[in-house]
Write a protein that holds these residues in place. Structure first.
Motif, short mmCIF file in Angstrom:
data_model
loop_
_atom_site.label_atom_id
_atom_site.label_comp_id
_atom_site.label_asym_id
_atom_site.label_seq_id
_atom_site.Cartn_x
_atom_site.Cartn_y
_atom_site.Cartn_z
N GLU A 52 81.24 -45.90 50.30
CA GLU A 52 80.06 -45.39 51.00
C GLU A 52 78.83 -45.38 50.10
O GLU A 52 77.72 -45.65 50.55
CB GLU A 52 80.33 -44.00 51.58
CG GLU A 52 81.37 -44.01 52.69
CD GLU A 52 81.06 -45.02 53.79
OE1 GLU A 52 79.94 -45.00 54.34
OE2 GLU A 52 81.95 -45.83 54.09
N VAL A 53 79.01 -45.09 48.82
CA VAL A 53 77.88 -45.13 47.89
C VAL A 53 77.37 -46.57 47.75
O VAL A 53 76.16 -46.81 47.72
CB VAL A 53 78.26 -44.54 46.51
CG1 VAL A 53 77.22 -44.85 45.46
CG2 VAL A 53 78.45 -43.04 46.63
N CYS A 54 78.28 -47.53 47.68
CA CYS A 54 77.88 -48.94 47.61
C CYS A 54 77.13 -49.36 48.87
O CYS A 54 76.13 -50.09 48.79
CB CYS A 54 79.09 -49.83 47.39
SG CYS A 54 79.79 -49.73 45.75
N ASP A 55 77.59 -48.91 50.03
CA ASP A 55 76.88 -49.19 51.27
C ASP A 55 75.49 -48.58 51.25
O ASP A 55 74.51 -49.21 51.67
CB ASP A 55 77.66 -48.67 52.48
CG ASP A 55 78.87 -49.51 52.81
OD1 ASP A 55 79.02 -50.61 52.25
OD2 ASP A 55 79.69 -49.04 53.64
N TRP A 56 75.37 -47.36 50.78
CA TRP A 56 74.08 -46.68 50.71
C TRP A 56 73.14 -47.43 49.78
O TRP A 56 71.96 -47.63 50.09
CB TRP A 56 74.29 -45.24 50.24
CG TRP A 56 73.01 -44.49 50.05
CD1 TRP A 56 72.22 -43.95 51.02
CD2 TRP A 56 72.38 -44.22 48.80
NE1 TRP A 56 71.13 -43.35 50.46
CE2 TRP A 56 71.20 -43.50 49.08
CE3 TRP A 56 72.69 -44.50 47.48
CZ2 TRP A 56 70.33 -43.07 48.09
CZ3 TRP A 56 71.83 -44.07 46.48
CH2 TRP A 56 70.66 -43.35 46.80
N MET A 57 73.65 -47.86 48.62
CA MET A 57 72.82 -48.59 47.66
C MET A 57 72.40 -49.95 48.23
O MET A 57 71.27 -50.38 48.03
CB MET A 57 73.56 -48.76 46.34
CG MET A 57 73.74 -47.45 45.60
SD MET A 57 74.79 -47.57 44.15
CE MET A 57 73.82 -48.63 43.10
N ASP A 58 73.30 -50.61 48.94
CA ASP A 58 72.97 -51.88 49.56
C ASP A 58 71.91 -51.72 50.63
O ASP A 58 71.04 -52.59 50.80
CB ASP A 58 74.23 -52.53 50.13
CG ASP A 58 74.06 -54.01 50.40
OD1 ASP A 58 73.21 -54.64 49.73
OD2 ASP A 58 74.81 -54.55 51.24
N ILE A 61 68.42 -51.91 49.31
CA ILE A 61 67.93 -53.27 49.04
C ILE A 61 67.70 -54.03 50.35
O ILE A 61 66.68 -54.69 50.52
CB ILE A 61 68.93 -54.03 48.15
CG1 ILE A 61 69.05 -53.34 46.79
CG2 ILE A 61 68.52 -55.48 47.98
CD1 ILE A 61 70.21 -53.83 45.96
N ARG A 62 68.69 -53.93 51.25
CA ARG A 62 68.61 -54.60 52.56
C ARG A 62 68.79 -53.55 53.65
O ARG A 62 69.91 -53.29 54.08
CB ARG A 62 69.69 -55.66 52.67
CG ARG A 62 69.51 -56.81 51.68
CD ARG A 62 70.59 -57.84 51.81
NE ARG A 62 71.87 -57.23 51.41
CZ ARG A 62 73.05 -57.72 51.75
NH1 ARG A 62 73.13 -58.77 52.51
NH2 ARG A 62 74.15 -57.14 51.33
N PRO A 63 67.69 -52.91 54.07
CA PRO A 63 67.79 -51.82 55.04
C PRO A 63 68.53 -52.21 56.32
O PRO A 63 68.33 -53.29 56.86
CB PRO A 63 66.32 -51.47 55.35
CG PRO A 63 65.58 -51.95 54.15
CD PRO A 63 66.32 -53.17 53.67
N GLY A 64 69.44 -51.33 56.73
CA GLY A 64 70.17 -51.52 57.98
C GLY A 64 71.35 -52.45 57.89
O GLY A 64 71.96 -52.76 58.90
N SER A 65 71.71 -52.88 56.69
CA SER A 65 72.81 -53.83 56.58
C SER A 65 74.18 -53.16 56.68
O SER A 65 75.16 -53.81 57.03
CB SER A 65 72.71 -54.63 55.28
OG SER A 65 72.73 -53.78 54.16
N HIS A 66 74.26 -51.88 56.37
CA HIS A 66 75.53 -51.15 56.43
C HIS A 66 75.30 -49.76 57.02
O HIS A 66 74.26 -49.17 56.83
CB HIS A 66 76.13 -50.96 55.03
CG HIS A 66 76.53 -52.22 54.36
ND1 HIS A 66 77.66 -52.92 54.71
CD2 HIS A 66 75.96 -52.92 53.36
CE1 HIS A 66 77.75 -53.99 53.95
NE2 HIS A 66 76.73 -54.01 53.12
N GLY A 67 76.33 -49.28 57.69
CA GLY A 67 76.30 -47.90 58.13
C GLY A 67 76.94 -47.01 57.08
O GLY A 67 77.97 -47.37 56.52
N VAL A 68 76.32 -45.91 56.79
CA VAL A 68 76.88 -44.96 55.83
C VAL A 68 77.24 -43.71 56.62
O VAL A 68 76.37 -43.02 57.14
CB VAL A 68 75.86 -44.62 54.71
CG1 VAL A 68 76.44 -43.62 53.74
CG2 VAL A 68 75.43 -45.88 53.98
N GLU A 69 78.55 -43.44 56.72
CA GLU A 69 79.01 -42.33 57.55
C GLU A 69 80.06 -41.50 56.82
O GLU A 69 80.91 -42.04 56.11
CB GLU A 69 79.66 -42.86 58.83
CG GLU A 69 78.77 -43.73 59.67
CD GLU A 69 79.52 -44.31 60.86
OE1 GLU A 69 80.51 -43.70 61.30
OE2 GLU A 69 79.11 -45.38 61.34
#
Length: 87
Positions: A52-58, A61-69
């Protein structure tokens, strides 16, 4: 729903690998095998948190590319419960 099942499966896989490694280390006297339950649960929780931290960091850089839940973290950690119950 499919996303949560994938997180659960990933947590299960991490927990399974952790318990096997811990059992091998315990067999050779490096660790106490009684601690396997805690190691299994912590390993899945750490894996879920890192994901989830990796998703948040990504997303930075690329907004909206991953959901962080939080539920993704919970599903990953819950994957360790079946492994911990038989450890």
């Amino acid at each position: 729903m499919n996303d949560k099942l994938l997180h659960f499966a990933a947590g299960f896989a991490v927990a399974l690998i952790s318990v096997v490694v811990w059992a091998l280390l315990g067999h050779y006297g490096f660790v106490r095998t009684q601690d396997a339950v805690f190691v299994v649960l912590w390993s899945a929780a750490v894996a879920g948190a890192i994901k989830e931290v990796c998703d948040w960091m990504d997303n930075r850089i690329r907004p909206g590319s991953h959901g962080v839940e939080w539920l993704d973290f919970v599903a990953t950690t819950a994957g360790a419960v079946p492994v911990a119950s038989v450890s």
